[in-house]
Design a protein around this motif. Structure first.
Motif, PDB file in Angstrom:
ATOM      1  N   ARG A 172     -13.405   0.399  -9.159  1.00 29.43           N
ATOM      2  CA  ARG A 172     -12.015   0.866  -9.235  1.00 29.43           C
ATOM      3  C   ARG A 172     -11.852   1.994  -8.228  1.00 29.43           C
ATOM      4  NH1 ARG A 172      -9.406   4.274 -14.141  1.00 29.43           N
ATOM      5  NH2 ARG A 172      -7.410   4.676 -13.133  1.00 29.43           N
ATOM      6  N   LYS A 173     -10.898   1.853  -7.328  1.00 28.59           N
ATOM      7  CA  LYS A 173     -10.658   2.856  -6.295  1.00 28.59           C
ATOM      8  C   LYS A 173      -9.315   3.528  -6.554  1.00 28.59           C
ATOM      9  CE  LYS A 173     -11.773   2.001  -2.015  1.00 28.59           C
ATOM     10  NZ  LYS A 173     -11.789   1.532  -0.607  1.00 28.59           N
ATOM     11  N   GLU A 174      -9.318   4.854  -6.477  1.00 29.43           N
ATOM     12  CA  GLU A 174      -8.093   5.646  -6.668  1.00 29.43           C
ATOM     13  C   GLU A 174      -7.992   6.681  -5.560  1.00 29.43           C
ATOM     14  OE1 GLU A 174      -5.795   5.150  -8.865  1.00 29.43           O
ATOM     15  OE2 GLU A 174      -6.800   3.783 -10.255  1.00 29.43           O
ATOM     16  N   PRO A 175      -6.767   7.049  -5.164  1.00 34.48           N
ATOM     17  CA  PRO A 175      -6.607   8.108  -4.160  1.00 34.48           C
ATOM     18  C   PRO A 175      -6.882   9.477  -4.775  1.00 34.48           C
ATOM     19  CG  PRO A 175      -4.470   7.419  -4.963  1.00 34.48           C
ATOM     20  CD  PRO A 175      -5.482   6.500  -5.607  1.00 34.48           C
ATOM     21  N   PHE A 176      -7.284  10.415  -3.922  1.00 35.81           N
ATOM     22  CA  PHE A 176      -7.403  11.801  -4.399  1.00 35.81           C
ATOM     23  C   PHE A 176      -6.067  12.194  -5.008  1.00 35.81           C
ATOM     24  CE2 PHE A 176     -10.851  13.522  -1.252  1.00 35.81           C
ATOM     25  CZ  PHE A 176     -11.782  12.671  -1.817  1.00 35.81           C
ATOM     26  N   GLY A 177      -6.103  12.833  -6.165  1.00 33.01           N
ATOM     27  CA  GLY A 177      -4.909  13.226  -6.885  1.00 33.01           C
ATOM     28  C   GLY A 177      -4.724  12.410  -8.149  1.00 33.01           C
ATOM     29  N   ALA A 178      -5.331  11.237  -8.203  1.00 29.61           N
ATOM     30  CA  ALA A 178      -5.223  10.387  -9.397  1.00 29.61           C
ATOM     31  C   ALA A 178      -6.169  10.897 -10.488  1.00 29.61           C
ATOM     32  CB  ALA A 178      -5.576   8.946  -9.049  1.00 29.61           C
TER      33      ALA A 178
END
Length: 200
Positions: A172-178
């Motif tokens: 699972r990949k999320e942007p910084f801030g998530a």
């Protein structure tokens, strides 16, 4: 580097024992300015981390210890990884039950490790090492979770469901801030907003 080390690096048939001798020698001679790893039958070099890199690991340590004080987060801990444990890796951080590594040598068995963490470095080897080889090696070793904090892409990727044949079955990949949930066996929620401060 010595002539013996140069020959061993060039050889495609280096043994784990040869690698461990070279790594121990290099650690003494360079005062840990570089650290060696052994994945897919080849030596990789990890440079000493920069301040932002270390700050990210310290940030993660604080988050984990606030929620789970029964765990320890080690930095630079040597692990035996890959199929049949013929590889040697030094993750940027290793999360384990408290006092798990007491009595272990320099290269510990990965059983009991809950999560490994890598923070990308700004070098030419990062893509191959952290994004391609490490997920396969850590998953094949049966480590439940691999967290990649990618400063180039400004993302966090959580790999899970280890499989000895392929590495990890899910990611699972999320942007910084998530907000990222580190699932069981951890149950830790990470607000990654702070990571935006530690990229160039």
């Amino acid at each position: 580097m010595t002539v013996m080390a140069e020959r061993a690096v060039q050889s495609s048939q280096m043994s784990v024992e040869e690698f461990e001798r070279i790594a121990a020698f290099a650690a003494k001679e360079t005062d840990d300015a570089v650290r060696f790893e052994f994945l897919n039958g080849r030596i990789g070099v990890k440079k000493v981390a920069d301040g932002d890199h270390n700050t990210i690991v310290a940030w993660l340590n604080k988050r984990c210890m606030q929620v789970r004080p029964d765990l320890d987060l080690y930095q630079g801990r040597g692990l035996r990884v890959e199929k049949y444990r013929d590889g040697r890796a030094r993750p940027d951080a290793v999360l384990v039950p408290e006092e798990h590594f007491a009595g272990h040598g320099e290269w510990a068995d990965p059983s009991g490790v809950l999560m490994v963490v890598e923070v990308t470095s700004y070098d030419s080897d990062t893509d191959l090492r952290d994004r391609q080889e490490k997920p396969v090696a850590y998953g094949a070793a049966g480590i439940p979770l691999y967290l990649l904090i990618d400063r180039d892409a400004c993302t966090v990727t959580l790999h899970g469901d280890p499989d000895p044949g392929v590495g990890y079955r899910s990611s699972r990949k999320e942007p910084f801030g998530a907000t990222l949930l580190l699932p069981d066996p951890l149950g830790i929620e990470l607000d990654t907003e702070k990571l935006k401060q530690y990229v160039d």
